[in-house]
Design a protein around this motif. Structure first.
Motif, short mmCIF file in Angstrom:
data_model
loop_
_atom_site.label_atom_id
_atom_site.label_comp_id
_atom_site.label_asym_id
_atom_site.label_seq_id
_atom_site.Cartn_x
_atom_site.Cartn_y
_atom_site.Cartn_z
N ALA A 133 0.83 -1.21 0.00
CA ALA A 133 0.00 0.00 0.00
C ALA A 133 0.86 1.26 0.00
O ALA A 133 0.58 2.23 -0.71
CB ALA A 133 -0.93 -0.02 1.20
N ILE A 134 1.95 1.26 0.80
CA ILE A 134 2.81 2.45 0.93
C ILE A 134 3.63 2.67 -0.32
O ILE A 134 3.75 3.79 -0.83
CB ILE A 134 3.73 2.30 2.16
N ASN A 135 4.19 1.61 -0.85
CA ASN A 135 5.14 1.74 -1.97
C ASN A 135 4.46 1.66 -3.34
O ASN A 135 4.94 2.26 -4.30
CB ASN A 135 6.23 0.68 -1.87
N GLU A 136 3.36 0.90 -3.43
CA GLU A 136 2.76 0.70 -4.75
C GLU A 136 1.33 1.22 -4.82
O GLU A 136 0.69 1.15 -5.88
CB GLU A 136 2.78 -0.79 -5.10
N GLY A 137 0.80 1.68 -3.68
CA GLY A 137 -0.54 2.23 -3.68
C GLY A 137 -1.62 1.19 -3.86
O GLY A 137 -2.70 1.49 -4.40
#
Length: 609
Positions: free
Chosen positions: A72-76
């Motif tokens: 979620a943080i790095n690739e959304g």
């Protein structure tokens, strides 16, 4: 904060849904009150980025949340998943975590999400899953064949592996098959009604029927219909089928055996391991006169024992039952109406495969007729032996005594014949007279004994013993006074005996004169007369303090004919012989206790029946 956002947050709070937010640019983390409550942390707890990871159960759950947050943080990439957590108070819970990603200029800037406690729902799901697994295990491994019927069309919707063993069809062949194909034509209506009753009334029913296998064999089965249930709009019914071929075979054999056991003339009684009656056949009930209800729960001997039942035989039987051993006995029993019967009984203990006692089986037979003949024969043999002994005595008298007397007479006559001297012949007259008198005396004794022994139907009369004793004392008063004998008795005035008066008079005279004849000259002579009563006899005791008899040496011949023991010149050895015969003629007996120098006690047992 806008009114719309406030409305959303209040709704979430009412639904107990927590709100969390992670600002990726600032690195700040926000938890609302519901989230703090779920995690059981203090109200003033301040979360920081990464602090939530420790609440996820170590292992698969923690690894999975790390992976999803990283995506979620790095690739959304958003996520929606369920996890197991351990709260700050070490409480294990299940939560559903939803994460949405907010972008700015194409890059993830914030993570927004919800956090909901689903512990109750997850526990219910777990229980349902466990129930499904258990049912699946039971369904697959059950000994009974289980069919699930679709009520709408009567087809088999599902079945377990045992159904193939029972019917010979494969599972694929059974599923979709109409239930009527499982039964012989004559039993299809019966099963149809059974299924209909269960479907309409939701009853649990058990009945017996027959399955027709794929190859045409007919197998008896027990059919148990379970509860109906619904899946979507379809109603299903679970039915259990059990092969009862072995049970039917055993029942058939048991029915045959039961018929044989019930109709046999031998009596059969079955007792439990404690020896208490569990069942008896018709022959036993007819013999004893009892009903089955009267004897169940009681030991068979509880009702059959009576006053003449042999205690020793009964004790042997009890010992065998206690030791769980087989035994064969013949015993005198009593019926319900107190009638006696002789019973030939075999008792056998029965054990199971573990050598545990199951019950006792007693097989018996009424042998009264045979036993009475046997007793009659024994009595006849006893009488015959007794008569033989008497004949031996008579033979002794005839061969010895009478022959001696006749020899003496012949010798006197021979001597008289050989002399011509008249005076000498006259001198032998006294010898001839003495010999004839002794011969006459012997013949009189013989006649008296024959008279006693021939009197099989002698008439008894009731007399008072006290009066007879006084008469005897008066008859012998001069002899008693001359010999200074003290005679005492404890006989009550009202004691009566059922006897032959002449025999009792002779018996009393003999016992009185014996006490006088064999008194001890060194001490004052006493004769004590007493009595006692038992179930069968009135016993009269005559106790003297005379010379006494050496019973070890002479006990076997004390009541014999012509037996004397003290060398008295007037002793003829006939009195006790006659006394014994008179007592036995009245169905009684005589016994003696004696010690040399101490005295003798004669015990007269009189049977007054």
């Amino acid at each position: 904060m806008s009114n719309k956002l406030k409305l959303y947050l209040n709704a979430a709070k009412s639904a107990k849904i927590g709100i969390w937010e992670l600002n990726l640019k600032k690195g700040s983390l926000y938890w609302d009150a519901v989230t703090r409550c779920i995690l059981e942390v203090p109200e003033d707890f301040m979360p920081v980025q990464g602090s939530s990871i420790r609440f996820y159960t170590e292992g698969e759950n923690r690894n999975r949340i790390k992976f999803l947050l990283d995506q979620a943080i790095n690739e959304g990439i958003p996520f929606n998943d369920k996890f197991q957590i351990t709260t700050d108070n070490n409480t294990i819970k299940y939560v559903e975590c939803i994460c949405q990603v907010a972008f700015k200029k194409g890059k993830p800037r914030r993570l927004l999400g919800t956090f909901q406690d689903i512990t109750n729902e997850q526990n219910l799901i777990n229980e349902m899953q466990l129930s499904v697994e258990k049912f699946s295990s039971i369904f697959s491994s059950a000994n009974d064949a289980i069919f699930i019927f679709d009520i709408s069309n009567g087809h088999i919707a599902e079945c377990n592996p045992r159904t193939s063993e029972l019917t010979g069809y494969t599972s694929n062949e059974l599923v979709g098959l109409h239930n009527s194909e499982l039964f012989p034509a004559t039993y299809r209506d019966e099963i149809k009604n059974l299924l209909k009753q269960n479907t309409e009334k939701d009853n649990y029913l058990v009945s017996e029927s027959y399955i027709q296998t794929k190859n045409g064999n007919i197998i008896p089965v027990e059919v148990a219909s379970g509860k109906r249930f619904k899946v979507k709009d379809n109603t299903f019914l679970v039915c259990f089928f059990r092969d009862i071929s072995e049970r039917k075979r055993v029942e058939t054999n048991m029915n045959k055996l039961s018929l044989a056991v019930s109709e046999t003339t031998d009596t059969i009684i079955i007792a439990d391991p404690n020896g208490k009656t569990a069942w008896a056949n018709k022959a036993y009930l007819e013999l004893t006169g009892f009903s089955l209800n009267e004897i169940i729960g009681y030991r068979p001997g509880h009702f059959s024992k009576g006053p003449e039942t042999d205690k020793h035989t009964n004790a042997i039987m009890r010992e065998a039952i206690r030791d769980k051993k087989s035994i064969k006995i013949t015993i005198l029993n009593y019926k319900k109406n107190k009638e006696k019967y002789w019973f030939d009984l075999n008792i056998t203990p029965v054990f199971d495969k573990q050598n545990e006692l199951i019950n006792y089986i007693g097989v018996g037979r009424d042998v009264t007729a045979q036993k009475e003949k046997e007793l009659e024969l024994n009595k006849l043999l006893e009488v015959t032996n007794h008569q033989n002994n008497k004949l031996f005595n008579f033979a002794h008298i005839i061969s010895h005594n009478i022959r001696s007397h006749t020899s003496n007479l012949a010798m006197v006559l021979e001597v008289m014949k050989d002399t011509d001297d008249v005076e000498e012949k006259l001198s032998y007259i006294d010898l001839f007279k003495e010999a004839t008198e002794k011969l006459s005396e012997t013949i009189e004794y013989l006649n008296e004994i024959i008279t006693i022994q021939k009197s099989t139907n002698i008439e008894k009369t009731k007399i008072r013993l006290k009066d007879e004793i006084e008469k005897t004392k008066n008859t012998l008063s001069l002899i008693i006074k001359e010999n200074q004998i003290t005679i005492s008795d404890n006989i009550p005035n009202d004691l009566t005996l059922f006897v032959v008066p002449a025999y009792l008079e002779s018996i009393l005279l003999n016992l009185f004169t014996n006490a006088i004849r064999y008194k001890c000259p060194k001490k004052e002579t006493k004769l004590e007369i007493s009595y006692e009563v038992n179930e069968q006899h009135t016993i009269i005791n005559f106790k003297d303090n005379g010379l006494g008899i050496d019973l070890e040496k002479n006990g076997h011949k004390i009541f014999g004919m012509y037996k004397t023991f003290h060398g008295n010149h007037d002793a003829r050895g006939i009195g006790l012989f006659i006394t014994k015969n008179q007592i036995e003629a009245m169905k009684g007996k005589i016994e003696v206790e004696s010690k040399v120098g101490i005295g003798s006690t004669f015990k007269i047992y009189l049977n007054e029946k």
